[in-house]
Design a protein around this motif. Structure first.
Motif, mmCIF file in Angstrom:
data_model
loop_
_atom_site.group_PDB
_atom_site.id
_atom_site.type_symbol
_atom_site.label_atom_id
_atom_site.label_comp_id
_atom_site.label_asym_id
_atom_site.label_seq_id
_atom_site.Cartn_x
_atom_site.Cartn_y
_atom_site.Cartn_z
ATOM 1 N N ARG A 13 0.780 -1.227 0.000
ATOM 2 C CA ARG A 13 0.000 0.000 0.000
ATOM 3 C C ARG A 13 0.818 1.286 0.000
ATOM 4 N N ASP A 53 6.849 -4.116 7.788
ATOM 5 C CA ASP A 53 6.836 -4.561 9.189
ATOM 6 C C ASP A 53 8.236 -4.581 9.799
ATOM 7 N N VAL A 159 -8.054 -1.163 7.432
ATOM 8 C CA VAL A 159 -9.097 -0.920 6.445
ATOM 9 C C VAL A 159 -8.760 0.391 5.739
ATOM 10 N N THR A 164 -11.348 -5.105 0.854
ATOM 11 C CA THR A 164 -10.886 -6.424 1.329
ATOM 12 C C THR A 164 -11.920 -7.045 2.266
HETATM 13 C C1 PRP Z 1 -4.086 -3.969 4.582
HETATM 14 C C2 PRP Z 1 -5.025 -5.051 5.086
HETATM 15 C C3 PRP Z 1 -5.849 -5.413 3.897
HETATM 16 C C4 PRP Z 1 -5.841 -4.154 3.075
HETATM 17 C C5 PRP Z 1 -7.108 -3.367 3.289
HETATM 18 O O1 PRP Z 1 -2.874 -4.494 4.242
HETATM 19 O O2 PRP Z 1 -4.322 -6.161 5.583
HETATM 20 O O3 PRP Z 1 -5.251 -6.449 3.170
HETATM 21 O O4 PRP Z 1 -4.732 -3.361 3.487
HETATM 22 O O5 PRP Z 1 -7.279 -2.381 2.310
HETATM 23 P P1 PRP Z 1 -8.705 -2.088 1.671
HETATM 24 O O6 PRP Z 1 -9.628 -1.711 2.796
HETATM 25 O O7 PRP Z 1 -8.458 -0.927 0.737
HETATM 26 O O8 PRP Z 1 -9.154 -3.311 0.949
HETATM 27 P P2 PRP Z 1 -1.496 -3.660 4.262
HETATM 28 O O9 PRP Z 1 -1.382 -2.842 3.036
HETATM 29 O O10 PRP Z 1 -1.326 -2.966 5.540
HETATM 30 O O11 PRP Z 1 -0.525 -4.840 4.025
HETATM 31 P P3 PRP Z 1 0.590 -5.687 4.704
HETATM 32 O O12 PRP Z 1 -0.044 -6.337 5.857
HETATM 33 O O13 PRP Z 1 0.955 -6.611 3.598
HETATM 34 O O14 PRP Z 1 1.701 -4.769 5.064
#
Ligand code: PRP
Ligand code: ZN
Length: 285
Positions: A13, A53, A159, A164
């Motif tokens: 992201r 992380d 979120v 997702t």
């Molecule tokens: C977050 C979370 C979901 C997504 C939600 O992952 O785990 O997979 O983002 O986004 P949405 O509401 O737009 O669908 P993150 O990017 O923090 O990923 P990581 O755990 O791989 O670092």
């Protein structure tokens, strides 16, 4: 010359916006797909591509000097790092979510339940504060499938758009934390690296100021110039130039994004015409 090492997310992201910010700050480097690091060609900096992380730990240990990471990750990892600047992108929230047909409108519902999350530290401290005792199942990824396979009653995860959750038959029930990308630094930077950090910070601020402001040009009858100048004070004061047509002036100023539409209405009410609004690339106050 010694490099300042900046850690950014390898994929996910934050990655695209992080690289965009560094490039807008004038750092030239290539970001090849499988690269772990890239040397900037015009600044003593090296960009490291890491799992988000892991970034707080690398910054704490001085493997990287700076990092761009979500506040959520910083809070979860509890490392000895400094948050230098909020960056305004990758805004999201950490929320408790449940299967879409479950009524879980109050935090009380979570008492005695099983919650799957990659954020055990934050979730435990939240539940403790709320006097709720729940069973935390720590999983490192794909948390959203946990309720579907019977591993948990609820999840707590990031979120952003909510898509997702939706595609996994879940709904947000309670938001426990707001987060955005931040610039972090190691607590023990040398003077030389602190100087480089300040240079980068100065550029980040210029980029963000520019993003929040627009350059505005308009024509107005001379009798409205004072009024319009008070609506558009600009950085110091607006530029006023005579038009070839008698009795008219051209006014140039800067307007902030947030109040922009309100001001346009006021300007029109004072006879402004031919209003142009253009993006600003960098803004140094
Ligand atoms: C977050 C979370 C979901 C997504 C939600 O992952 O785990 O997979 O983002 O986004 P949405 O509401 O737009 O669908 P993150 O990017 O923090 O990923 P990581 O755990 O791989 O670092
Ligand atoms: Zn991650």
């Amino acid at each position: 010359m010694e490099n300042i090492r900046i850690a950014v997310q390898k994929s996910g992201r934050l990655q695209e916006s992080s690289l965009k910010l560094l490039k807008e700050c004038g750092l030239k480097f290539s970001n090849g797909q499988n690269k772990l690091k890239a040397q900037a060609s015009n600044f003593p900096a090296e960009v490291l591509f890491l799992r988000d992380d892991d970034i707080p730990e690398y910054v704490q240990d001085g493997v990287a000097d700076l990092g761009i990471v979500g506040e959520n990750v910083c809070l979860e990892k509890e490392k000895d790092i400094k948050t230098v600047q909020k960056l305004g992108f990758a805004k999201c929230r950490l929320s408790l979510a449940v299967p879409k047909n479950t009524e879980a409108d109050s935090v009380k519902w979570f008492d005695g339940k099983r919650i799957a999350t990659s954020y055990p530290v934050i979730v435990k401290s939240f539940l403790k504060k709320e006097n709720i005792s729940a069973e935390i199942h720590e999983i490192s990824g794909s948390v959203e499938i946990a309720p579907g396979i019977g591993l948990a009653d609820a999840i707590c995860d990031i979120v952003s758009t909510g898509s997702t959750l939706l595609s996994n038959g879940l709904k947000e029930s309670f938001s426990i934390l707001k987060s955005e990308a931040v610039l972090i630094s190691s607590p023990k930077l040398t003077d030389y690296k602190t100087e480089l950090l300040n240079k980068i910070l100065f550029r980040i601020k210029a980029v963000n100021e520019a993003r929040n402001n627009k350059y505005i040009l308009l024509n107005a009858p001379n009798h409205s110039v004072e009024k319009i100048a008070s609506i558009l004070p600009g950085m110091k004061s607006p530029t006023v130039l005579p038009l070839k047509e008698e009795g008219w002036s051209s006014i140039h100023s800067v307007v902030d994004e947030g109040t922009f539409w309100d001001k346009i209405d006021q300007l029109k009410a004072h006879g402004a015409q031919g209003i142009l609004v253009v993006p600003i690339e960098k803004m140094i106050l």
